[in-house]
Design a protein around this motif. Structure first.
Motif, PDB file in Angstrom:
ATOM      1  N   ARG A   1       0.837  -1.194   0.000  1.00  0.00           N
ATOM      2  CA  ARG A   1       0.000   0.000   0.000  1.00  0.00           C
ATOM      3  C   ARG A   1       0.875   1.248   0.000  1.00  0.00           C
ATOM      4  O   ARG A   1       2.100   1.156   0.006  1.00  0.00           O
ATOM      5  N   VAL A   2       0.216   2.416   0.004  1.00  0.00           N
ATOM      6  CA  VAL A   2       0.925   3.686  -0.138  1.00  0.00           C
ATOM      7  C   VAL A   2       0.390   4.684   0.889  1.00  0.00           C
ATOM      8  O   VAL A   2      -0.819   4.759   1.123  1.00  0.00           O
ATOM      9  N   ILE A   3       1.304   5.430   1.508  1.00  0.00           N
ATOM     10  CA  ILE A   3       0.907   6.545   2.370  1.00  0.00           C
ATOM     11  C   ILE A   3       1.024   7.818   1.535  1.00  0.00           C
ATOM     12  O   ILE A   3       2.102   8.148   1.051  1.00  0.00           O
ATOM     13  N   GLU A   4      -0.077   8.514   1.371  1.00  0.00           N
ATOM     14  CA  GLU A   4      -0.091   9.748   0.586  1.00  0.00           C
ATOM     15  C   GLU A   4       0.115  10.949   1.502  1.00  0.00           C
ATOM     16  O   GLU A   4      -0.589  11.117   2.498  1.00  0.00           O
ATOM     17  N   VAL A   5       1.112  11.779   1.161  1.00  0.00           N
ATOM     18  CA  VAL A   5       1.394  13.006   1.908  1.00  0.00           C
ATOM     19  C   VAL A   5       1.076  14.167   0.977  1.00  0.00           C
ATOM     20  O   VAL A   5       1.758  14.377  -0.032  1.00  0.00           O
ATOM     21  N   SER A   6       0.042  14.925   1.294  1.00  0.00           N
ATOM     22  CA  SER A   6      -0.425  15.957   0.362  1.00  0.00           C
ATOM     23  C   SER A   6       0.448  17.202   0.365  1.00  0.00           C
ATOM     24  O   SER A   6       0.532  17.897  -0.651  1.00  0.00           O
ATOM     25  N   ARG A   7       1.128  17.495   1.500  1.00  0.00           N
ATOM     26  CA  ARG A   7       1.941  18.703   1.581  1.00  0.00           C
ATOM     27  C   ARG A   7       3.346  18.341   2.043  1.00  0.00           C
ATOM     28  O   ARG A   7       3.553  17.940   3.200  1.00  0.00           O
ATOM     29  N   ALA A   8       4.315  18.465   1.154  1.00  0.00           N
ATOM     30  CA  ALA A   8       5.708  18.170   1.488  1.00  0.00           C
ATOM     31  C   ALA A   8       6.615  19.120   0.734  1.00  0.00           C
ATOM     32  O   ALA A   8       6.318  19.549  -0.387  1.00  0.00           O
ATOM     33  N   ALA A   9       7.729  19.482   1.366  1.00  0.00           N
ATOM     34  CA  ALA A   9       8.734  20.335   0.739  1.00  0.00           C
ATOM     35  C   ALA A   9      10.075  20.007   1.372  1.00  0.00           C
ATOM     36  O   ALA A   9      10.188  19.934   2.602  1.00  0.00           O
ATOM     37  N   ASN A  10      11.091  19.807   0.532  1.00  0.00           N
ATOM     38  CA  ASN A  10      12.372  19.313   1.012  1.00  0.00           C
ATOM     39  C   ASN A  10      12.110  18.040   1.830  1.00  0.00           C
ATOM     40  O   ASN A  10      11.447  17.135   1.368  1.00  0.00           O
ATOM     41  N   ARG A  11      12.595  17.985   3.050  1.00  0.00           N
ATOM     42  CA  ARG A  11      12.314  16.822   3.918  1.00  0.00           C
ATOM     43  C   ARG A  11      11.381  17.216   5.056  1.00  0.00           C
ATOM     44  O   ARG A  11      11.524  16.776   6.195  1.00  0.00           O
ATOM     45  N   CYS A  12      10.404  18.059   4.710  1.00  0.00           N
ATOM     46  CA  CYS A  12       9.397  18.511   5.666  1.00  0.00           C
ATOM     47  C   CYS A  12       8.015  18.085   5.177  1.00  0.00           C
ATOM     48  O   CYS A  12       7.739  18.111   3.978  1.00  0.00           O
ATOM     49  N   ALA A  13       7.159  17.714   6.113  1.00  0.00           N
ATOM     50  CA  ALA A  13       5.796  17.308   5.760  1.00  0.00           C
ATOM     51  C   ALA A  13       4.812  17.997   6.696  1.00  0.00           C
ATOM     52  O   ALA A  13       5.101  18.221   7.874  1.00  0.00           O
ATOM     53  N   ARG A  14       3.649  18.302   6.154  1.00  0.00           N
ATOM     54  CA  ARG A  14       2.631  19.011   6.932  1.00  0.00           C
ATOM     55  C   ARG A  14       1.321  18.223   6.897  1.00  0.00           C
ATOM     56  O   ARG A  14       0.796  17.931   5.825  1.00  0.00           O
ATOM     57  N   PHE A  15       0.826  17.886   8.080  1.00  0.00           N
ATOM     58  CA  PHE A  15      -0.379  17.077   8.207  1.00  0.00           C
ATOM     59  C   PHE A  15      -1.360  17.758   9.159  1.00  0.00           C
ATOM     60  O   PHE A  15      -0.975  18.556  10.012  1.00  0.00           O
ATOM     61  N   SER A  16      -2.599  17.379   9.038  1.00  0.00           N
ATOM     62  CA  SER A  16      -3.566  17.688  10.086  1.00  0.00           C
ATOM     63  C   SER A  16      -3.648  16.488  11.017  1.00  0.00           C
ATOM     64  O   SER A  16      -3.227  15.371  10.671  1.00  0.00           O
ATOM     65  N   PHE A  17      -4.175  16.707  12.208  1.00  0.00           N
ATOM     66  CA  PHE A  17      -4.406  15.594  13.131  1.00  0.00           C
ATOM     67  C   PHE A  17      -5.288  14.548  12.458  1.00  0.00           C
ATOM     68  O   PHE A  17      -5.068  13.342  12.610  1.00  0.00           O
ATOM     69  N   ARG A  18      -6.266  15.018  11.704  1.00  0.00           N
ATOM     70  CA  ARG A  18      -7.169  14.078  11.025  1.00  0.00           C
ATOM     71  C   ARG A  18      -6.417  13.202  10.043  1.00  0.00           C
ATOM     72  O   ARG A  18      -6.668  12.000   9.946  1.00  0.00           O
ATOM     73  N   ASP A  19      -5.447  13.787   9.317  1.00  0.00           N
ATOM     74  CA  ASP A  19      -4.656  13.006   8.349  1.00  0.00           C
ATOM     75  C   ASP A  19      -3.969  11.819   9.008  1.00  0.00           C
ATOM     76  O   ASP A  19      -3.893  10.732   8.436  1.00  0.00           O
ATOM     77  N   LEU A  20      -3.427  12.058  10.214  1.00  0.00           N
ATOM     78  CA  LEU A  20      -2.560  11.065  10.839  1.00  0.00           C
ATOM     79  C   LEU A  20      -3.264  10.164  11.844  1.00  0.00           C
ATOM     80  O   LEU A  20      -2.842   9.015  12.026  1.00  0.00           O
ATOM     81  N   CYS A  21      -4.287  10.667  12.501  1.00  0.00           N
ATOM     82  CA  CYS A  21      -4.851   9.918  13.637  1.00  0.00           C
ATOM     83  C   CYS A  21      -6.314   9.529  13.477  1.00  0.00           C
ATOM     84  O   CYS A  21      -6.834   8.770  14.305  1.00  0.00           O
ATOM     85  N   GLU A  22      -6.976  10.024  12.455  1.00  0.00           N
ATOM     86  CA  GLU A  22      -8.359   9.615  12.217  1.00  0.00           C
ATOM     87  C   GLU A  22      -8.465   8.665  11.036  1.00  0.00           C
ATOM     88  O   GLU A  22      -9.556   8.307  10.610  1.00  0.00           O
ATOM     89  N   ARG A  23      -7.316   8.255  10.531  1.00  0.00           N
ATOM     90  CA  ARG A  23      -7.249   7.230   9.492  1.00  0.00           C
ATOM     91  C   ARG A  23      -6.644   5.972  10.093  1.00  0.00           C
ATOM     92  O   ARG A  23      -5.938   6.045  11.102  1.00  0.00           O
ATOM     93  N   PRO A  24      -6.887   4.802   9.498  1.00  0.00           N
ATOM     94  CA  PRO A  24      -6.388   3.533  10.070  1.00  0.00           C
ATOM     95  C   PRO A  24      -4.894   3.329   9.832  1.00  0.00           C
ATOM     96  O   PRO A  24      -4.473   2.433   9.113  1.00  0.00           O
ATOM     97  N   LEU A  25      -4.086   4.191  10.450  1.00  0.00           N
ATOM     98  CA  LEU A  25      -2.641   4.069  10.352  1.00  0.00           C
ATOM     99  C   LEU A  25      -2.108   3.397  11.611  1.00  0.00           C
ATOM    100  O   LEU A  25      -2.737   3.412  12.659  1.00  0.00           O
ATOM    101  N   GLY A  26      -0.919   2.812  11.506  1.00  0.00           N
ATOM    102  CA  GLY A  26      -0.322   2.111  12.637  1.00  0.00           C
ATOM    103  C   GLY A  26       1.140   2.452  12.797  1.00  0.00           C
ATOM    104  O   GLY A  26       1.682   3.341  12.125  1.00  0.00           O
ATOM    105  N   ALA A  27       1.814   1.730  13.672  1.00  0.00           N
ATOM    106  CA  ALA A  27       3.204   2.012  14.009  1.00  0.00           C
ATOM    107  C   ALA A  27       4.103   2.006  12.783  1.00  0.00           C
ATOM    108  O   ALA A  27       4.967   2.878  12.626  1.00  0.00           O
ATOM    109  N   SER A  28       3.927   1.029  11.891  1.00  0.00           N
ATOM    110  CA  SER A  28       4.803   0.949  10.717  1.00  0.00           C
ATOM    111  C   SER A  28       4.636   2.165   9.815  1.00  0.00           C
ATOM    112  O   SER A  28       5.609   2.629   9.202  1.00  0.00           O
TER     113      SER A  28
END
Length: 391
Positions: A265-292
């Motif tokens: 599968r693939v993790i989609e990061v909508s906002r990234a620049a250089n080695r920086c990424a910007r997420f909302s809490f919803r992006d990271l914690c309201e989706r079925p993501l895990g430790a890996s």
């Protein structure tokens, strides 16, 4: 969080030298744990190197006399008391080549990945061994005689159900376990689903490790904390302040979506620049993501923005668990965190009960430390972008 100087050949010697140099305050609780760690060092030095085993050695394990393991250590206590520092000292001094130190979530993600790979081989007819645990344990033991876990915790039922069988195999092969935790063994997986099936692991653990409490009255993390403007609460002016911080750390580089390839599968990061990424809490914690998933994000990015962290009530139990694991992954990888939230860390959890209450104490401490000068210095020394510029 600072690099550990090489002061001596034992944990207690190094701790004593650091206190005499004024780097640390004298703490008898820490010295007590240091002496227990030194006992393990002495026994590791005395053990003769094991003969190299066949890759199929697990097939003959039942016909061999089990290797007697060196009794390990399980250190539990409140956050900020020096458990991780002592583990740093111990692991550096451990006189074995086959040693592994990992966050427990990372280790279990690896275990589940190996089990999945074995089952795929069974399905393809590449092995006749139906039970994946013995060969997986054998492979882990070949790689590590000494296993060290920071912040040992069990929150996932898949982990809970396999631990007794996995560590029965590992201990039988002479593996030594050293772990730190915020909770004593009897409180692991507290209130967890089907906890009765997990209790054999607690008994097994207590037979194979010495249990020690480190509960110094001083929280050293908070004592040395020097807050920097990287955690914004409440949310009133947060969007503007986060935008300013984003522009600064990305140096105005254009944003572009990024895809992180995972197993199947693939993790989609909508906002990234250089080695920086910007997420909302919803992006990271309201989706079925895990430790890996969080580990992959921490490996890919040096700086992570998490916006709009809400109050975490009982109705957000799954989101709270994911947030705890997310912060663990970012902290362990020395990722620089910028966050905006509805409240300061200690006020995010609205009801402290069960496993999440214990675990969130660690999360609060780490959120404070990730704002400190020491943490940011460590980030700068460890994390460099591909052009050699510190982010």
């Amino acid at each position: 969080m600072q690099p550990i100087p090489d002061y001596g050949l034992s944990v207690a010697e190094q701790l004593r030298a650091m206190t005499e140099a004024g780097t640390l305050q004298p703490d008898r609780y820490q010295f007590d744990v240091a002496e227990k760690l030194d006992r393990i060092l002495t026994e590791l030095k005395a053990r003769k190197p094991a003969a190299k085993k066949s890759a199929l050695g697990w097939m003959f394990a039942r016909s061999r006399k089990p290797e007697i393991p060196i009794k390990g250590l399980y250190v539990h206590g409140s956050v900020g008391r020096g458990k991780t520092m002592l583990m740093d000292l111990f692991f550096k001094l451990a006189p074995v080549e086959q040693k592994r130190r990992a966050h427990f979530h990372e280790f279990m993600a690896d275990v589940h990945g190996r089990i999945h790979a074995h089952r795929q081989k069974l399905k393809a007819g590449e092995t006749k061994q139906a039970d994946p645990v013995p060969p997986v344990a054998a492979a882990l033991r070949e790689e590590a005689q000494l296993l060290c876990f920071d912040e040992f915790t069990v929150t996932d039922i898949a982990d809970a159900m396999i631990l007794a069988r996995l560590f029965t195999e590992l201990f039988a092969r002479g593996c030594t376990l050293v772990a730190t935790s915020n909770v004593e063994p009897d409180n692991l997986y507290k209130d967890g689903l089907n906890r009765g099936l997990f209790l054999p692991f607690v008994d097994l653990l207590k037979k194979n490790v010495q249990v020690s409490t480190l509960d110094s009255p001083t929280d050293y993390r908070l004592e040395k904390m020097e807050s920097l403007p990287v955690y914004i609460a409440p949310l009133d002016d947060a969007p503007k302040m986060m935008d300013i911080a984003w522009q600064r750390v990305t140096e105005g580089a254009p944003e572009a979506p990024v895809s992180i390839q995972m197993k199947g599968r693939v993790i989609e990061v909508s906002r990234a620049a250089n080695r920086c990424a910007r997420f909302s809490f919803r992006d990271l914690c309201e989706r079925p993501l895990g430790a890996s998933d969080y580990l992959a994000i921490a490996k890919r990015f040096d700086v992570v923005f998490v916006e709009n962290i809400p109050h975490l009530g009982p109705e957000k139990r799954n989101e709270t668990k994911r947030f705890i694991i997310l912060i663990d992954a970012l902290y362990d990888a020395s990722v620089r965190l910028f966050a905006s939230a509805v409240a300061m860390p200690e006020a995010l959890l609205t009801e402290k009960k069960g496993t999440e209450g214990f675990e969130f104490d660690r999360t609060v401490s780490r959120l404070f430390e990730m704002r400190s000068a020491d943490y940011l210095e460590l980030h700068q020394s460890k994390r460099q972008n591909h052009d050699g510029q510190v982010t």
